[in-house]
Design a protein around this motif. Structure first.
Motif, short mmCIF file in Angstrom:
data_model
loop_
_atom_site.label_atom_id
_atom_site.label_comp_id
_atom_site.label_asym_id
_atom_site.label_seq_id
_atom_site.Cartn_x
_atom_site.Cartn_y
_atom_site.Cartn_z
N ASP A 298 0.85 -1.19 0.00
CA ASP A 298 0.00 0.00 0.00
C ASP A 298 0.89 1.25 0.00
O ASP A 298 2.09 1.18 0.28
N VAL A 299 0.26 2.41 -0.27
CA VAL A 299 0.99 3.68 -0.21
C VAL A 299 1.03 4.16 1.23
O VAL A 299 0.08 3.94 1.98
N LEU B 188 4.75 8.85 5.22
CA LEU B 188 6.17 8.59 4.92
C LEU B 188 6.58 9.37 3.67
O LEU B 188 7.64 10.02 3.63
N LYS B 189 5.71 9.33 2.66
CA LYS B 189 6.02 10.05 1.41
C LYS B 189 6.17 11.54 1.67
O LYS B 189 7.11 12.18 1.18
N LYS C 64 9.54 13.77 1.19
CA LYS C 64 9.49 14.90 0.27
C LYS C 64 9.97 16.17 0.97
O LYS C 64 10.82 16.90 0.43
N ALA C 65 9.45 16.39 2.20
CA ALA C 65 9.83 17.59 2.95
C ALA C 65 11.33 17.61 3.23
O ALA C 65 11.95 18.66 3.34
N VAL D 171 12.90 4.79 -4.47
CA VAL D 171 12.89 3.40 -3.99
C VAL D 171 11.46 2.98 -3.66
O VAL D 171 11.01 1.90 -4.04
N LEU D 172 10.73 3.88 -2.97
CA LEU D 172 9.33 3.57 -2.63
C LEU D 172 8.49 3.40 -3.89
O LEU D 172 7.71 2.45 -4.01
#
Ligand code: UTP
Length: 297
Positions: A75-76, A80-81, A85-86, A95-96
């Motif tokens: 799943d997404v 974490l994303k 990003k921040a 990688v994700l």
């Protein structure tokens, strides 16, 4: 059945991940063995990547109790994303993204009791439907410099249609650990298969070519699994149903030339970690140094 019916495209892959993994107790009490990592990637991801490389479009996981984390893994993870990003961690975001199947391209079903590999495959029947499918046993992690094992298997399937299974050579004394085949006439990159035996004694084995965990099967296998009696180990064995399918449909083999690691066993899991770590830029030097230091001692 016409030949063209046995030659339809293979779009779906089945990953049976409902086994108990008793050889990895106590870890497998709460961590599915398919989530143990070879270097930094879970074992299951290697099989999914291999299927993707072979052109598979839909990934079917047959899970069991305590395996829910496998579904979560695919799943997404928005938090974490956002954090990566921040922090400008573009490499980790890649990688994700690489590990992520497209939305709607995965299905999960449960094998409610671990009655054997044949039973696990049968549990995928409604999701696969009436079309040929690939089957990958994720425990077997393949390493090849020449395209993935399933991709090569697809190449043989393009020539032969029907059912195709990958095999490898083993020490003749070790055949009793595996399903073993009897090899017939060579056809292109593959060969005919005349017989299969599950875990034979060395003196009864038709060869030292063992079935290594990659298959392309026609959907008629589901009908045979439906009424397949228990076989070796009191489990519903896929090999027994394949033997019956062999009576009405062609079976071909492909001899895989790379290395495979049985990550369902401690020995194979450790060997896979060393082999994959050795060839990576980040981990290779330290593993090489450890080995050299130990050998020099
Ligand atoms: P194994 O026999 O290697 O797995 O099955 P296991 O039973 O999990 O392991 P041990 O022997 O207790 O350590 C080969 C593959 O078939 C799946 C396993 O998850 C593995 O991918 N399998 C096996 C099922 O999905 N269901 C079953 O009932 C048995």
């Amino acid at each position: 059945m016409t030949n063209s019916a046995l030659n339809r495209p293979v779009r779906k892959a089945v990953f049976p991940v409902a086994g108990l993994g008793t050889r990895f107790l106590p870890a497998s009490k709460s961590v599915p063995k398919e989530m143990l990592t070879v270097v930094d990637m879970p074992v299951i991801q290697y099989a999914v990547n291999e299927a993707r490389e072979a052109g598979i479009e839909h990934f079917v996981f047959v899970t069991g109790r305590n395996k829910g984390v496998i579904e979560d893994y695919f799943d997404v993870q928005p938090e974490l994303k956002a954090t990566l990003k921040a922090r400008n961690k573009a490499e980790m975001l890649d990688v994700l993204a690489d590990s992520q199947p497209e939305p709607g391209k995965t299905s999960f079903t449960r094998q409610q009791e671990p009655l054997g590999l044949g039973h696990a495959v049968w549990c995928a029947r409604d999701i696969v439907g009436d079309e040929p499918f690939a089957l990958l046993l994720p425990d077997m992690v393949m390493k090849s410099s020449n395209g993935g094992c399933l991709k090569s298997l697809m190449g043989v399937y393009d020539d032969t249609g029907g059912n195709v299974i990958a095999v490898e050579e083993c020490d003749p004394q070790e055949v009793s650990n595996y399903g073993v085949i009897k090899k017939g006439r060579t056809i292109g990159a593959g060969f005919e298969i005349h017989d299969m035996v599950e875990k034979p004694m060395p003196e009864d084995a038709p060869s030292n070519l063992f079935i290594n965990g990659r298959y392309i099967l026609q959907p008629e296998i589901f009908r045979l699994l439906e009424n397949q009696e228990t076989g070796a180990g009191g489990e519903i064995q896929l090999t027994d149903a394949m033997l019956r399918l062999c009576e009405t449909q062609p079976f071909h083999g492909y001899k895989f030339e790379g290395a495979s690691y049985d990550c369902g066993s401690k020995e194979g899991f450790i060997a896979a970690n060393v082999a994959f770590a050795l060839e990576r830029e980040d981990t290779g030097p330290i593993v090489r140094k450890i080995i050299e230091d130990m050998l020099g001692r």
